[in-house]
Design a protein around this motif. Structure first.
Motif, mmCIF file in Angstrom:
data_model
loop_
_atom_site.group_PDB
_atom_site.id
_atom_site.type_symbol
_atom_site.label_atom_id
_atom_site.label_comp_id
_atom_site.label_asym_id
_atom_site.label_seq_id
_atom_site.Cartn_x
_atom_site.Cartn_y
_atom_site.Cartn_z
ATOM 1 N N ARG A 203 0.846 -1.194 0.000
ATOM 2 C CA ARG A 203 0.000 0.000 0.000
ATOM 3 C C ARG A 203 0.881 1.244 0.000
ATOM 4 N N PRO A 204 1.523 1.559 -1.127
ATOM 5 C CA PRO A 204 2.462 2.689 -1.163
ATOM 6 C C PRO A 204 1.753 4.035 -1.167
ATOM 7 N N VAL A 205 2.499 5.063 -0.817
ATOM 8 C CA VAL A 205 2.055 6.450 -0.941
ATOM 9 C C VAL A 205 2.992 7.107 -1.949
ATOM 10 N N LEU A 206 2.472 7.405 -3.151
ATOM 11 C CA LEU A 206 3.308 7.821 -4.270
ATOM 12 C C LEU A 206 3.125 9.312 -4.566
ATOM 13 N N PHE A 207 4.226 10.031 -4.738
ATOM 14 C CA PHE A 207 4.144 11.434 -5.111
ATOM 15 C C PHE A 207 3.577 11.568 -6.527
ATOM 16 N N VAL A 208 2.684 12.544 -6.698
ATOM 17 C CA VAL A 208 2.183 12.887 -8.027
ATOM 18 C C VAL A 208 3.049 14.007 -8.579
ATOM 19 N N GLU A 209 3.593 13.769 -9.778
ATOM 20 C CA GLU A 209 4.417 14.772 -10.449
ATOM 21 C C GLU A 209 4.051 14.777 -11.921
ATOM 22 N N ASP A 210 3.832 15.981 -12.446
ATOM 23 C CA ASP A 210 3.390 16.111 -13.834
ATOM 24 C C ASP A 210 2.151 15.251 -14.059
ATOM 25 N N PRO B 119 -2.482 14.066 1.677
ATOM 26 C CA PRO B 119 -2.364 13.590 3.056
ATOM 27 C C PRO B 119 -1.355 14.387 3.854
ATOM 28 N N GLY B 120 -1.630 14.510 5.174
ATOM 29 C CA GLY B 120 -0.632 15.096 6.056
ATOM 30 C C GLY B 120 -0.943 16.478 6.575
ATOM 31 N N SER B 121 -2.220 16.815 6.801
ATOM 32 C CA SER B 121 -2.532 18.150 7.309
ATOM 33 C C SER B 121 -2.382 18.193 8.822
ATOM 34 N N SER B 122 -2.635 19.371 9.395
ATOM 35 C CA SER B 122 -2.550 19.532 10.846
ATOM 36 C C SER B 122 -3.643 18.761 11.559
ATOM 37 N N LEU B 123 -4.640 18.276 10.809
ATOM 38 C CA LEU B 123 -5.724 17.498 11.400
ATOM 39 C C LEU B 123 -5.362 16.021 11.510
ATOM 40 N N SER C 290 -3.780 3.846 1.842
ATOM 41 C CA SER C 290 -3.180 4.635 2.913
ATOM 42 C C SER C 290 -3.692 6.071 2.868
ATOM 43 N N THR C 291 -4.159 6.571 4.006
ATOM 44 C CA THR C 291 -4.654 7.944 4.091
ATOM 45 C C THR C 291 -4.192 8.570 5.399
ATOM 46 N N VAL D 289 -9.553 1.016 9.489
ATOM 47 C CA VAL D 289 -10.505 1.127 8.394
ATOM 48 C C VAL D 289 -10.527 2.562 7.886
ATOM 49 N N ASN D 290 -10.822 2.734 6.597
ATOM 50 C CA ASN D 290 -11.055 4.036 5.990
ATOM 51 C C ASN D 290 -12.446 4.028 5.366
ATOM 52 N N TRP D 291 -13.202 5.095 5.558
ATOM 53 C CA TRP D 291 -14.562 5.172 5.045
ATOM 54 C C TRP D 291 -14.698 6.218 3.944
ATOM 55 N N ALA D 292 -15.570 5.923 3.001
ATOM 56 C CA ALA D 292 -15.899 6.868 1.930
ATOM 57 C C ALA D 292 -17.389 6.800 1.673
ATOM 58 N N HIS D 293 -17.955 7.906 1.249
ATOM 59 C CA HIS D 293 -19.351 7.900 0.806
ATOM 60 C C HIS D 293 -19.435 7.264 -0.582
ATOM 61 N N ARG D 294 -20.375 6.363 -0.747
ATOM 62 C CA ARG D 294 -20.574 5.690 -2.033
ATOM 63 C C ARG D 294 -21.351 6.637 -2.951
ATOM 64 N N LEU D 295 -20.693 7.139 -3.981
ATOM 65 C CA LEU D 295 -21.295 8.159 -4.829
ATOM 66 C C LEU D 295 -22.501 7.636 -5.602
ATOM 67 N N GLU D 296 -22.509 6.354 -5.910
ATOM 68 C CA GLU D 296 -23.683 5.783 -6.581
ATOM 69 C C GLU D 296 -24.933 5.926 -5.720
ATOM 70 N N GLY D 297 -24.747 5.946 -4.399
ATOM 71 C CA GLY D 297 -25.884 6.114 -3.508
ATOM 72 C C GLY D 297 -26.249 7.559 -3.268
ATOM 73 N N MET D 298 -25.439 8.492 -3.776
ATOM 74 C CA MET D 298 -25.641 9.917 -3.539
ATOM 75 C C MET D 298 -26.106 10.662 -4.781
ATOM 76 N N THR D 299 -26.451 9.942 -5.837
ATOM 77 C CA THR D 299 -26.814 10.595 -7.099
ATOM 78 C C THR D 299 -27.906 11.651 -6.928
ATOM 79 N N PRO D 300 -29.008 11.377 -6.205
ATOM 80 C CA PRO D 300 -30.035 12.424 -6.061
ATOM 81 C C PRO D 300 -29.512 13.667 -5.350
#
Length: 389
Positions: free
Chosen positions: A101-108, A284-288, A334-335, A366-377
């Motif tokens: 589960r790597p954390v990869l820098f985004v470049e370009d 990732p990596g804020s003061s929160l 990873s978050t 565990v990490n949670w996300a809202h399922r966008l398919e359930g949020m369409t309306p």
């Protein structure tokens, strides 16, 4: 503290490569401490070369000693290993570097396939390079000059000049925030903006847009449905905010991402299923952060830059305990704090459909996300141009 999710990832996936599947056959091999520590050292060395700066030597020595101690504890004691918070932090660094589960820098607008930590995922991610670049360009950092690190979370373009983030991110970039029936009460702080660059080394400087107004917010959950152990998490509510950006002459907005919809007749709202490969793009990596970014200890200044983290959905529609509305999915990418508002993107198909809006988690569990398919309306009610398919 039990080793939890970090232990399972380390023991079950180190060196196995590829994506995690629900029906994976065969018992995992025990981890090899020497190999894992060597991989961690190689990753730090690669980062030193790539970032063109030396790691803090004292922090590096602490990390290496702690990681070796934690890994050997897992090897010797197995699932019964009792790990404290420092052990888990060091194990997480191992997981980031061993390829599971790597954390990869985004470049370009992409990732560097030469990163040793990317080895197990490079082929899968490169296969959808064009789509991944579009997604990376569409993710921005929610800048707040009054915040200790200068930003509060992540956001992503769902329409021309319109971004989605978490309501709890909106709360901290506003004065006197409140919400009633999807209406926002409060005033945005001055100079809050979304930076669609924000890459290591700075990235493009012409991708910054001021947040002009709030188009809508998700409903608040019933107080009696609040999560019993995780503060400020309520699966009955929708931790979402939709924001409009201010146009800048001669500066185009990023291309919006494609969002999985519950009214799509081709998928019937069932894309977000257990075991599906995904990737997350955010900051990732804020003061929160409830857990500090271990690599930020080594390299001052890497916090708050755009990163990509692959993983898999661990629970799909209707599988998360306490989710009566079928709005929640879970994942094991990873978050950290700052990842709030990130998008969760399907990797198994075209690599471009956004399946979820990351909003919370429990470190090493565990990490949670809202399922966008359930949020369409809810999205259709506030996002311009979002009618029926």
């Amino acid at each position: 503290m039990s080793a939890g999710g970090t232990y399972k990832r380390l023991l079950g996936e180190s060196g196995s490569g590829g994506l995690e599947h629900a029906d994976g056959a065969g018992a995992p091999s025990p981890p090899d401490p020497e190999r894992l520590i060597t991989q961690l050292s190689d990753e730090i060395g690669w980062l030193e070369e790539h970032l063109r700066r030396k790691a803090d030597q004292a922090a590096r020595e602490r990390l290496m000693r702690g990681a070796e101690r934690a890994v050997r504890k897992v090897v010797d004691e197995g699932a019964e290993a009792e790990l404290d918070s420092r052990d888990l932090l060091r194990l997480e660094a191992v997981v980031h570097s061993d390829g599971s589960r790597p954390v990869l820098f985004v470049e370009d607008d992409f990732f560097d396939a030469a990163d040793p930590a990317a080895a197990n995922w490079a082929a899968s991610l490169s296969r959808v390079q064009a789509e991944l670049r579009t997604v990376c360009r569409a993710v921005g950092r929610v800048n707040d000059p009054s915040a200790p690190l200068g930003y509060q979370g992540s956001a992503w373009a769902i329409d021309d000049g319109v971004v989605v983030t978490n309501y709890h991110v909106l709360e901290v970039i506003s004065a006197h925030p409140s919400r009633i029936d999807g209406e926002f009460g409060g005033v945005l702080k001055p100079d809050v903006e979304v930076d669609f660059g924000g890459e290591v080394g700075g990235g493009p400087s012409d991708r910054v847009f001021r947040i002009s107004r709030v188009l809508g917010v998700g409903r608040e959950g019933a107080p009696e449905r609040a999560h019993p152990t995780v503060p400020r998490v309520n699966f009955d509510g929708l931790d979402m905010a939709v924001l409009e950006l201010e146009r800048v002459r001669g500066r185009p907005f990023p291309t919006p991402v494609q969002v999985a919809r519950g009214d799509d007749p081709a998928t019937h709202g069932a894309l977000a299923s257990r075991g599906r490969g995904v990737y997350i793009v955010g900051f990732p990596g804020s003061s929160l952060s409830t857990r500090p970014d271990v690599f930020a200890e080594l390299f001052d200044g890497v916090a708050g830059v755009k990163r990509l983290t692959p993983g898999a959905l661990t629970e799909g529609r209707g599988e998360v305990e306490g989710d009566a509305r079928n709005w929640i999915i879970s994942h094991d990418a990873s978050t950290l704090g700052g990842s709030s508002g990130s998008l969760v993107v399907d990797l198994d198909a075209e690599g471009r459909k956004v399946l979820g809006l990351h909003f919370a988690g429990v470190p090493d569990r565990v990490n949670w996300a809202h399922r966008l398919e359930g949020m369409t309306p809810e999205l259709a009610a506030v996002v311009p141009g979002w009618g029926s398919l």
